[in-house]
Scaffold this active site. Structure first.
Site, mmCIF file in Angstrom:
data_model
loop_
_atom_site.group_PDB
_atom_site.id
_atom_site.type_symbol
_atom_site.label_atom_id
_atom_site.label_comp_id
_atom_site.label_asym_id
_atom_site.label_seq_id
_atom_site.Cartn_x
_atom_site.Cartn_y
_atom_site.Cartn_z
ATOM 1 N N ASP A 191 -4.169 -10.272 -8.806
ATOM 2 C CA ASP A 191 -5.338 -9.734 -8.105
ATOM 3 C C ASP A 191 -5.716 -8.364 -8.699
ATOM 4 O O ASP A 191 -5.277 -7.317 -8.213
ATOM 5 C CB ASP A 191 -5.012 -9.636 -6.605
ATOM 6 C CG ASP A 191 -6.208 -9.205 -5.770
ATOM 7 O OD1 ASP A 191 -7.236 -8.812 -6.362
ATOM 8 O OD2 ASP A 191 -6.108 -9.257 -4.534
ATOM 9 N N ARG A 196 -8.381 -14.608 -3.164
ATOM 10 C CA ARG A 196 -7.440 -13.687 -2.520
ATOM 11 C C ARG A 196 -6.412 -14.473 -1.717
ATOM 12 O O ARG A 196 -6.291 -14.295 -0.511
ATOM 13 C CB ARG A 196 -8.228 -12.742 -1.642
ATOM 14 C CG ARG A 196 -8.372 -11.323 -2.109
ATOM 15 C CD ARG A 196 -9.244 -10.930 -3.127
ATOM 16 N NE ARG A 196 -8.941 -9.572 -3.562
ATOM 17 C CZ ARG A 196 -9.538 -8.474 -3.096
ATOM 18 N NH1 ARG A 196 -10.470 -8.564 -2.191
ATOM 19 N NH2 ARG A 196 -9.202 -7.293 -3.554
ATOM 20 N N TYR A 224 -13.538 -10.947 4.217
ATOM 21 C CA TYR A 224 -14.501 -9.899 3.866
ATOM 22 C C TYR A 224 -15.386 -9.576 5.070
ATOM 23 O O TYR A 224 -15.440 -10.333 6.027
ATOM 24 C CB TYR A 224 -15.373 -10.344 2.687
ATOM 25 C CG TYR A 224 -14.629 -10.356 1.382
ATOM 26 C CD1 TYR A 224 -14.340 -9.166 0.713
ATOM 27 C CD2 TYR A 224 -14.203 -11.542 0.808
ATOM 28 C CE1 TYR A 224 -13.651 -9.168 -0.483
ATOM 29 C CE2 TYR A 224 -13.505 -11.555 -0.392
ATOM 30 C CZ TYR A 224 -13.236 -10.368 -1.031
ATOM 31 O OH TYR A 224 -12.547 -10.361 -2.215
ATOM 32 N N SER A 246 -7.517 -5.812 -6.475
ATOM 33 C CA SER A 246 -6.637 -4.999 -5.626
ATOM 34 C C SER A 246 -5.922 -3.921 -6.427
ATOM 35 O O SER A 246 -5.830 -2.777 -5.981
ATOM 36 C CB SER A 246 -5.593 -5.882 -4.931
ATOM 37 O OG SER A 246 -6.198 -6.605 -3.901
ATOM 38 N N GLN A 261 -1.633 -13.139 -5.566
ATOM 39 C CA GLN A 261 -1.525 -11.684 -5.382
ATOM 40 C C GLN A 261 -1.135 -10.952 -6.660
ATOM 41 O O GLN A 261 -1.648 -9.875 -6.939
ATOM 42 C CB GLN A 261 -0.512 -11.366 -4.283
ATOM 43 C CG GLN A 261 -1.184 -11.289 -2.923
ATOM 44 C CD GLN A 261 -0.223 -11.031 -1.789
ATOM 45 O OE1 GLN A 261 0.969 -10.917 -1.995
ATOM 46 N NE2 GLN A 261 -0.755 -10.963 -0.587
HETATM 47 P P1 NAD Z 1 -14.157 -4.531 -0.188
HETATM 48 O O1 NAD Z 1 -13.995 -3.655 -1.386
HETATM 49 O O2 NAD Z 1 -15.004 -5.742 -0.276
HETATM 50 O O3 NAD Z 1 -14.703 -3.622 1.033
HETATM 51 C C1 NAD Z 1 -14.023 -2.439 1.428
HETATM 52 C C2 NAD Z 1 -13.943 -2.364 2.932
HETATM 53 O O4 NAD Z 1 -15.218 -2.008 3.472
HETATM 54 C C3 NAD Z 1 -13.538 -3.669 3.619
HETATM 55 O O5 NAD Z 1 -12.340 -3.453 4.351
HETATM 56 C C4 NAD Z 1 -14.725 -3.970 4.535
HETATM 57 O O6 NAD Z 1 -14.338 -4.566 5.754
HETATM 58 C C5 NAD Z 1 -15.296 -2.587 4.753
HETATM 59 N N1 NAD Z 1 -16.672 -2.534 5.271
HETATM 60 C C6 NAD Z 1 -17.742 -3.297 4.953
HETATM 61 N N2 NAD Z 1 -18.840 -2.904 5.643
HETATM 62 C C7 NAD Z 1 -18.451 -1.847 6.419
HETATM 63 C C8 NAD Z 1 -19.128 -1.003 7.339
HETATM 64 N N3 NAD Z 1 -20.411 -1.189 7.635
HETATM 65 N N4 NAD Z 1 -18.413 -0.013 7.939
HETATM 66 C C9 NAD Z 1 -17.096 0.162 7.676
HETATM 67 N N5 NAD Z 1 -16.406 -0.606 6.807
HETATM 68 C C10 NAD Z 1 -17.066 -1.607 6.176
HETATM 69 O O7 NAD Z 1 -12.729 -4.943 0.407
HETATM 70 P P2 NAD Z 1 -11.371 -5.278 -0.321
HETATM 71 O O8 NAD Z 1 -10.554 -4.054 -0.398
HETATM 72 O O9 NAD Z 1 -11.657 -6.022 -1.575
HETATM 73 O O10 NAD Z 1 -10.690 -6.236 0.745
HETATM 74 C C11 NAD Z 1 -11.456 -7.287 1.325
HETATM 75 C C12 NAD Z 1 -10.594 -8.199 2.156
HETATM 76 O O11 NAD Z 1 -9.690 -8.922 1.337
HETATM 77 C C13 NAD Z 1 -9.738 -7.487 3.177
HETATM 78 O O12 NAD Z 1 -9.685 -8.291 4.331
HETATM 79 C C14 NAD Z 1 -8.389 -7.428 2.547
HETATM 80 O O13 NAD Z 1 -7.332 -7.304 3.471
HETATM 81 C C15 NAD Z 1 -8.379 -8.785 1.862
HETATM 82 N N6 NAD Z 1 -7.438 -8.853 0.754
HETATM 83 C C16 NAD Z 1 -6.551 -9.893 0.737
HETATM 84 C C17 NAD Z 1 -5.641 -9.983 -0.294
HETATM 85 C C18 NAD Z 1 -4.659 -11.115 -0.362
HETATM 86 O O14 NAD Z 1 -4.366 -11.699 0.610
HETATM 87 N N7 NAD Z 1 -4.192 -11.430 -1.530
HETATM 88 C C19 NAD Z 1 -5.638 -9.041 -1.304
HETATM 89 C C20 NAD Z 1 -6.568 -8.000 -1.257
HETATM 90 C C21 NAD Z 1 -7.485 -7.932 -0.222
#
Ligand code: NAD
Length: 406
Positions: free
Chosen positions: A158, A150, A254, A161, A155
């Site tokens: 991804d 990530r 994460y 996403s 991006q």
């Molecule tokens: P994910 O599908 O792994 O999880 C979904 C969400 O659930 C996350 O925001 C996580 O913090 C939350 N979560 C976990 N346990 C929880 C709990 N007990 N109660 C409430 N919420 C809880 O997440 P994702 O959508 O794949 O994103 C993961 C991370 O990657 C994030 O920080 C996101 O901003 C980042 N990200 C970065 C990029 C990039 O920079 N290219 C792109 C996509 C995502």
């Protein structure tokens, strides 16, 4: 030193296949796109717009007959974009150097591939050990899109996403469609309607899209995430962020697992918010682990009659205790949906975004003259290379295959 890209095994039963790598004659690299056979899968790994770009990069694109039908991309559109439509799987794969997929290949599908073929798609490796082992043994090369790091540069490729965006949008629509109330505030001759309250648990990519969609539908939106950084994003979408004195952001952005005390605090705050919501959309996930339990059976009993829960974590165990994966259940007037493969419900745009992710990924692997990289040195290729040259390179999968728990 990068990982060397092996040409297709000349001893393979399919015979010598032009590799397109340096030194070969001008035969174009063939990119094959099979029809997805997984039950309920409507998406396709490429779309006509992307086919046009790939053919301009000196690649020959073959698409299996009907591969795009479920996503509303008929064969004729692929042909017009420069692809060849092929009716049999054997003809599709004959001489194909690269295979683009959405779902992981089954063992039977791996058996159709010649050694040295490069397969790119979601691999869900730790749950598909048999197919991974077969790719290893057949010396197939597999890139897993879910392993793409990530980082900013990645991006555009991804796929986690892009598909989470589709899932979040669809979850909000499903929630609204199953709710017995309007979402927006209405002032009519027949009286004033108060807006519905939508609660989003987990504000990652899917959660943020669900927030944005519910806001557009006019609901009052609240959201919660264990990562405090998510608060700013939630507020920027016009939703209220529920604060807890916990920050559980760990490596790579994460979430980490909470301590028992933190879990108790979270449970109390979440239960109060759930009880006042008309729609709850849960998306909480921790990579590689069972989804955290956020809504207990007891909390469901406190919800408003007619309230709806859409549990996006259904496939990884569910965020609600009463969720049944792939089913809709009604418990004491509360509707609980455990949908699977939500991106497949908006297959036109999910496929379009996925195809563009693959196009960007392919640009790392194949140059503008259509020549496949001799070495996989790019950090994105290195991180996403699951199987290559008879070896499983993803450690957790390799350890599971050798019987050692990661
Ligand atoms: P994910 O599908 O792994 O999880 C979904 C969400 O659930 C996350 O925001 C996580 O913090 C939350 N979560 C976990 N346990 C929880 C709990 N007990 N109660 C409430 N919420 C809880 O997440 P994702 O959508 O794949 O994103 C993961 C991370 O990657 C994030 O920080 C996101 O901003 C980042 N990200 C970065 C990029 C990039 O920079 N290219 C792109 C996509 C995502």
């Amino acid at each position: 030193m990068g990982i060397v890209s092996t040409p297709i095994d000349a001893q393979d039963e399919k015979g010598t296949i032009p590799t397109g790598s340096k030194g070969s004659t001008a035969m174009p690299v063939v990119v094959a796109v099979p029809k997805e056979l997984a039950p309920g899968e409507q998406r396709v790994a490429t779309v006509p717009e992307v086919v046009q770009k790939l053919t301009k990069s000196c690649l020959e694109v073959r698409v299996e007959h009907d591969a795009g039908t479920g996503a509303y991309y008929p064969d004729e559109l692929f042909t017009a974009a420069g692809a060849k439509i092929v009716t049999s799987r054997t003809d599709l794969l004959d001489g194909a150097r690269i295979v683009l997929r959405v779902q992981p290949p089954t063992v039977a599908e791996v058996d159709q591939l010649a050694g040295g073929t490069i397969v790119i798609g979601f691999m869900n490796a730790t749950n598909n050990l048999e197919a991974v082992a077969r790719m290893r043994d057949r010396r197939v090369t597999a890139f897993a899109l879910e392993l793409v790091p990530r980082i900013t540069r990645a991006q555009s490729m991804d796929a986690l996403s892009s598909q989470a965006t589709a899932a979040g949008y669809t979850a909000a629509i499903l929630g609204a469609g199953n709710c017995p109330k309007f979402l927006p505030m209405l002032t009519t001759a027949a009286g004033t309607i108060r807006p519905a309250t939508v609660l989003i648990l987990g504000a990652g990519v899917a959660g943020l899209m669900a927030i944005a969609t519910a806001k557009r539908l006019g609901a009052i939106v609240e959201a919660y995430d264990v990562r405090r950084a998510a608060g700013e994003q939630v507020r920027s979408l016009g939703a209220k962020f529920l604060e807890l004195e916990i920050d559980a952001e760990s490596q790579g952005g994460y979430a980490r697992e909470l301590t028992p005390e933190e879990k108790a605090k979270e449970q109390q705050m979440v239960s109060t918010a759930v009880a006042r919501a008309d729609i709850v959309i849960t998306t909480a996930a921790i990579p590689g682990r069972k989804a955290p339990l956020l809504i207990t059976r007891e909390t469901v009993a406190t919800m408003r009659l007619g309230a709806v829960i859409v549990d996006l974590a259904a496939e990884s165990g569910g965020n609600c205790e009463l969720t049944q994966a792939g089913k809709t259940v009604n418990v004491h007037g509360i509707t609980i949906l455990g949908p699977q493969n939500l991106p497949s419900r908006v297959p036109f745009h999910s496929s379009q975004m996925y195809a563009k992710n693959l196009q960007s990924f392919l640009a790392l692997l194949v140059d503008k003259e259509g020549v496949i990289a001799e070495e996989f040195t790019d950090e994105i290729l290195v991180a996403s290379l699951l199987v290559h040259a008879g070896e499983v390179l993803h450690r957790p999968t390799r350890e599971l295959l050798s019987g050692v728990k990661p």
